[in-house]
Structures are given as C-alpha cells and as structure tokens.
Design a protein around this motif. Structure first.
Motif, PDB file in Angstrom:
ATOM      1  N   ARG A   1       0.866  -1.283   0.086  1.00 30.62           N
ATOM      2  CA  ARG A   1       0.055  -0.072  -0.037  1.00 30.62           C
ATOM      3  C   ARG A   1       0.905   1.351  -0.047  1.00 30.62           C
ATOM      4  NH1 ARG A   1      -4.611  -1.485  -0.241  1.00 30.62           N
ATOM      5  NH2 ARG A   1      -5.623   0.526  -0.151  1.00 30.62           N
ATOM      6  N   ASP A   2       1.995   1.276  -0.742  1.00 29.46           N
ATOM      7  CA  ASP A   2       3.069   2.343  -0.741  1.00 29.46           C
ATOM      8  C   ASP A   2       3.774   2.555   0.486  1.00 29.46           C
ATOM      9  OD1 ASP A   2       4.534   4.407  -1.876  1.00 29.46           O
ATOM     10  OD2 ASP A   2       2.840   4.965  -3.112  1.00 29.46           O
ATOM     11  N   SER A   3       4.686   3.517   0.725  1.00 34.49           N
ATOM     12  CA  SER A   3       5.780   3.524   1.844  1.00 34.49           C
ATOM     13  C   SER A   3       5.035   4.132   2.823  1.00 34.49           C
ATOM     14  CB  SER A   3       6.622   4.533   1.401  1.00 34.49           C
ATOM     15  OG  SER A   3       6.192   5.714   0.942  1.00 34.49           O
ATOM     16  N   ALA A   4       3.872   5.082   2.832  1.00 36.38           N
ATOM     17  CA  ALA A   4       3.395   5.625   4.168  1.00 36.38           C
ATOM     18  C   ALA A   4       2.959   4.504   4.961  1.00 36.38           C
ATOM     19  CB  ALA A   4       2.413   6.762   3.929  1.00 36.38           C
ATOM     20  N   PRO A   5       1.849   3.547   4.560  1.00 36.17           N
ATOM     21  CA  PRO A   5       1.331   2.482   5.507  1.00 36.17           C
ATOM     22  C   PRO A   5       2.455   1.610   6.118  1.00 36.17           C
ATOM     23  CG  PRO A   5      -0.065   2.957   3.794  1.00 36.17           C
ATOM     24  CD  PRO A   5       1.276   3.740   3.465  1.00 36.17           C
ATOM     25  N   ALA A   6       3.435   1.251   5.152  1.00 38.64           N
ATOM     26  CA  ALA A   6       4.635   0.208   5.441  1.00 38.64           C
ATOM     27  C   ALA A   6       5.447   1.025   6.728  1.00 38.64           C
ATOM     28  CB  ALA A   6       5.546   0.110   4.559  1.00 38.64           C
ATOM     29  N   VAL A   7       5.948   2.421   6.776  1.00 30.27           N
ATOM     30  CA  VAL A   7       6.496   3.102   7.597  1.00 30.27           C
ATOM     31  C   VAL A   7       5.620   3.183   9.021  1.00 30.27           C
ATOM     32  CG1 VAL A   7       7.557   5.117   8.248  1.00 30.27           C
ATOM     33  CG2 VAL A   7       8.058   4.126   5.840  1.00 30.27           C
ATOM     34  N   ALA A   8       4.198   3.497   8.683  1.00 29.63           N
ATOM     35  CA  ALA A   8       3.404   3.820   9.775  1.00 29.63           C
ATOM     36  C   ALA A   8       3.333   2.508  10.640  1.00 29.63           C
ATOM     37  CB  ALA A   8       2.056   4.243   9.434  1.00 29.63           C
ATOM     38  N   ALA A   9       3.457   1.331   9.788  1.00 28.96           N
ATOM     39  CA  ALA A   9       3.042   0.060  10.836  1.00 28.96           C
ATOM     40  C   ALA A   9       4.502  -0.385  11.547  1.00 28.96           C
ATOM     41  CB  ALA A   9       3.006  -1.281   9.512  1.00 28.96           C
ATOM     42  N   ALA A  10       5.716  -0.077  10.858  1.00 28.92           N
ATOM     43  CA  ALA A  10       6.893  -0.020  11.711  1.00 28.92           C
ATOM     44  C   ALA A  10       6.875   0.942  12.910  1.00 28.92           C
ATOM     45  CB  ALA A  10       8.071   0.030  10.757  1.00 28.92           C
ATOM     46  N   ALA A  11       6.321   2.268  12.715  1.00 30.77           N
ATOM     47  CA  ALA A  11       6.483   3.170  13.830  1.00 30.77           C
ATOM     48  C   ALA A  11       5.354   2.669  14.854  1.00 30.77           C
ATOM     49  CB  ALA A  11       6.000   4.689  13.203  1.00 30.77           C
ATOM     50  N   ALA A  12       4.191   2.142  14.519  1.00 28.71           N
ATOM     51  CA  ALA A  12       3.202   1.446  15.507  1.00 28.71           C
ATOM     52  C   ALA A  12       3.722   0.408  16.204  1.00 28.71           C
ATOM     53  CB  ALA A  12       1.734   1.499  14.833  1.00 28.71           C
ATOM     54  N   TYR A  13       4.635  -0.450  15.563  1.00 31.11           N
ATOM     55  CA  TYR A  13       5.054  -1.487  16.240  1.00 31.11           C
ATOM     56  C   TYR A  13       6.079  -1.132  17.276  1.00 31.11           C
ATOM     57  CZ  TYR A  13       8.490  -5.480  16.907  1.00 31.11           C
ATOM     58  OH  TYR A  13       9.441  -6.091  17.424  1.00 31.11           O
ATOM     59  N   VAL A  14       6.967  -0.127  17.024  1.00 28.65           N
ATOM     60  CA  VAL A  14       8.033   0.562  17.851  1.00 28.65           C
ATOM     61  C   VAL A  14       7.587   1.024  19.131  1.00 28.65           C
ATOM     62  CG1 VAL A  14      10.013   1.784  18.169  1.00 28.65           C
ATOM     63  CG2 VAL A  14       9.985   0.509  16.273  1.00 28.65           C
ATOM     64  N   GLU A  15       6.533   1.998  18.505  1.00 24.94           N
ATOM     65  CA  GLU A  15       5.871   2.911  19.627  1.00 24.94           C
ATOM     66  C   GLU A  15       5.136   2.167  20.708  1.00 24.94           C
ATOM     67  OE1 GLU A  15       2.366   6.320  19.221  1.00 24.94           O
ATOM     68  OE2 GLU A  15       1.741   4.399  18.368  1.00 24.94           O
ATOM     69  N   ALA A  16       4.425   0.992  20.314  1.00 27.41           N
ATOM     70  CA  ALA A  16       3.790   0.130  21.327  1.00 27.41           C
ATOM     71  C   ALA A  16       4.933  -0.222  22.366  1.00 27.41           C
ATOM     72  CB  ALA A  16       3.084  -1.208  20.607  1.00 27.41           C
ATOM     73  N   ARG A  17       6.197  -0.414  21.885  1.00 22.59           N
ATOM     74  CA  ARG A  17       7.199  -1.090  22.874  1.00 22.59           C
ATOM     75  C   ARG A  17       8.054  -0.165  23.576  1.00 22.59           C
ATOM     76  NH1 ARG A  17       5.464  -4.134  19.507  1.00 22.59           N
ATOM     77  NH2 ARG A  17       5.244  -6.347  19.662  1.00 22.59           N
ATOM     78  N   ASP A  18       8.377   0.997  22.754  1.00 20.63           N
ATOM     79  CA  ASP A  18       9.175   2.183  23.198  1.00 20.63           C
ATOM     80  C   ASP A  18       8.858   3.455  22.492  1.00 20.63           C
ATOM     81  OD1 ASP A  18      11.331   3.563  23.992  1.00 20.63           O
ATOM     82  OD2 ASP A  18      12.617   2.654  23.211  1.00 20.63           O
ATOM     83  N   PRO A  19       7.666   4.250  23.068  1.00 25.14           N
ATOM     84  CA  PRO A  19       7.192   5.285  22.305  1.00 25.14           C
ATOM     85  C   PRO A  19       8.460   6.286  21.952  1.00 25.14           C
ATOM     86  CG  PRO A  19       5.872   4.754  24.361  1.00 25.14           C
ATOM     87  CD  PRO A  19       7.077   3.760  24.392  1.00 25.14           C
TER      88      PRO A  19
END
Length: 267
Positions: free
Chosen positions: A85-103
């Motif tokens: 779904r292009d780069s924005a959703p991919a990057v957002a998923a990674a950011a959400a993954y990290v945010e859930a562990r270490d904001p």
C-alpha cells in the motif's frame, strides 16, 4: 534513547529487469563482494548498535529476507504486510510496532536497495540524523548532488537547527535537467528517502495529516499474528490504509522536517 533500525524491503526492482524480477527482486541480488544491497544495509546498521533490525516486507519475500539475514548471523524481526500500500502505511506499521514497545524509541528507516560505498561516512551521517530525531525532528539524509540528476527529488535546506542539521524549506519533485542545474547552484540536496524519527513523533504526524493510516497501522499491529520473530500484520486493519507515499502523506506537510547533509557515495 534506544535505536530501532527499520529496513523497507518491498518492490520487485523492475529497473534492473531481467536480472531483477518479481521472483528475484533486485535488493537480494548479490552484486558486491558476494552480498546483496539488503545484506549491505543489514551490516551498515549493525555498526550503529541498537535493537534488532525490523524488516518490513511481503510474504513472497520472507524466504529471501530470512535466508540472507541468517547468512550474516543477524537476528531480525520481520513485519509482513498483507498487501502493498506504498511507503506511508509500511512506515506507519513499523512506527506503530516500535511505539507500542518504546514510544521514545528512534527509528532509522532505510531502503533495502541502496548502495553505499563509504560506510564510515554513512555511519557519521546516521548518528547525526538519530541525534536530530531524538530532539523531535523527522530527519532525512540529504545527499550532496554530483550532477544534475532528473531521477531524484530535491530538498531545499532552510535555517540551521543544530550543528550539521537544517530545517527543510521545501521538497521538490523530480526536475528537468535545466531546473536540476539551478537546484545544485542554489545548494539543494538529493532526497535519499532515508529517515530518522521518534516513533511517537511520526505517529503524531500521521494522526494530524492521515488519521486513517495511523488507525490502520495501530490496528494491524494490535491484531497481528506472531510466529517467532515474524509478525503478520492484521489484514482487515492494514488494508484500510490509503495507498500513499511517506513524502506525500507527511514529509511535504509537516513542520518537523529536517535534513542532515550527507557526503557519502550513494546510489
């Protein structure tokens, strides 16, 4: 301040066809010293320390990713996109993954298909970008142009923010040759498409500009299926994200964009 390297590893690499095809993407072809650009990227981030690299890719590339990481003895975490779904959703998923562990974790986001000769130069630029990201800036690497390229976007630097880092005055699209010559004379940089940012900062900008992407990314992480070090993002949530690039979704709209000029060789 923990560092989380994130490597975007999608796309079929059609510009290197027929060597690169959907079943043999360019980032896994072993061009240099028996290593692929994906492996080179893994080794570059290993020099920075930090947490295990997070690889964002598709199901069809999982075997390549795991095999080539294992060849280097590098432990990775893999996020599987249910659909491209292009780069924005991919990057957002990674950011959400990290945010859930270490904001407050800082993400160094790199593409898997870039070639860098000067690893020491890259390391110095990456550390500077990470430092800038720790202060709340969404920081991109700006490559000093060596010729009037028409295949890259450009960045106009603005006021200095800290030593070696500048605010982004504006991003500009791929120019014609005459315009590119003007950009070079005015001190513009190539936009490398590599970034450093705090996970919580980027997710806050998604909430401001593209809330559907923020919601989809967090939902996809929350509903993901875990299989060892592989996380298959929840498709029902992820597929609600609009198809849009990170540049269009955030970077061309945010007031937090910064550029760290980089002098290393880059392709």
């Amino acid at each position: 301040m923990a560092l989380y390297p994130v490597i975007l590893c999608g796309g079929s690499g059609t510009r290197l066809w027929p060597s690169s095809r959907a079943d043999r993407p360019k980032q896994f072809l072993k061009f240099w010293d028996g290593r692929s650009t994906f492996q080179e990227t893994l080794l570059r981030v290993a020099d920075l320390g930090g947490e295990s690299p997070v690889i964002v890719t598709g199901e069809s590339m999982l075997g390549f990713v795991q095999e080539q990481a294992a060849e280097l003895g590098v432990e990775i975490v893999v996020l599987i996109e249910p659909a491209a779904r292009d780069s924005a959703p991919a990057v957002a998923a990674a950011a959400a993954y990290v945010e859930a562990r270490d904001p407050d974790g800082v993400i160094l986001m790199l593409a898997a298909d870039h070639h860098v000769k000067d690893v020491d130069g890259f390391t110095a630029s990456a550390r500077l970008a990470v430092q800038s990201a720790g202060r709340g800036w969404i920081t991109t690497f700006g490559i000093r142009p060596t010729y009037p390229a028409t295949g890259f976007g450009y960045i106009q630097p603005g006021a200095p923010l800290m030593e070696g880092v500048f605010a982004v005055e504006r991003f500009v699209e791929k120019p014609d040759e005459q315009t590119a010559e003007g950009y070079i004379s005015e001190g513009y940089f190539w936009n490398s498409g590599n970034f450093a940012f705090r996970a919580s900062v980027l997710m806050g900008e998604f909430e401001a500009f593209e809330p559907a992407i923020a919601q989809a990314a967090r939902g996809a992480v929350a509903s993901a299926r875990l299989d060892g070090s592989v996380m298959r993002l929840g498709g029902d949530a992820f597929n609600q994200a609009p198809k849009i690039s990170l540049d269009y979704a955030v970077m061309e709209r945010t007031k937090l964009a910064a550029v760290a000029p980089a002098a290393f060789d880059w392709s």
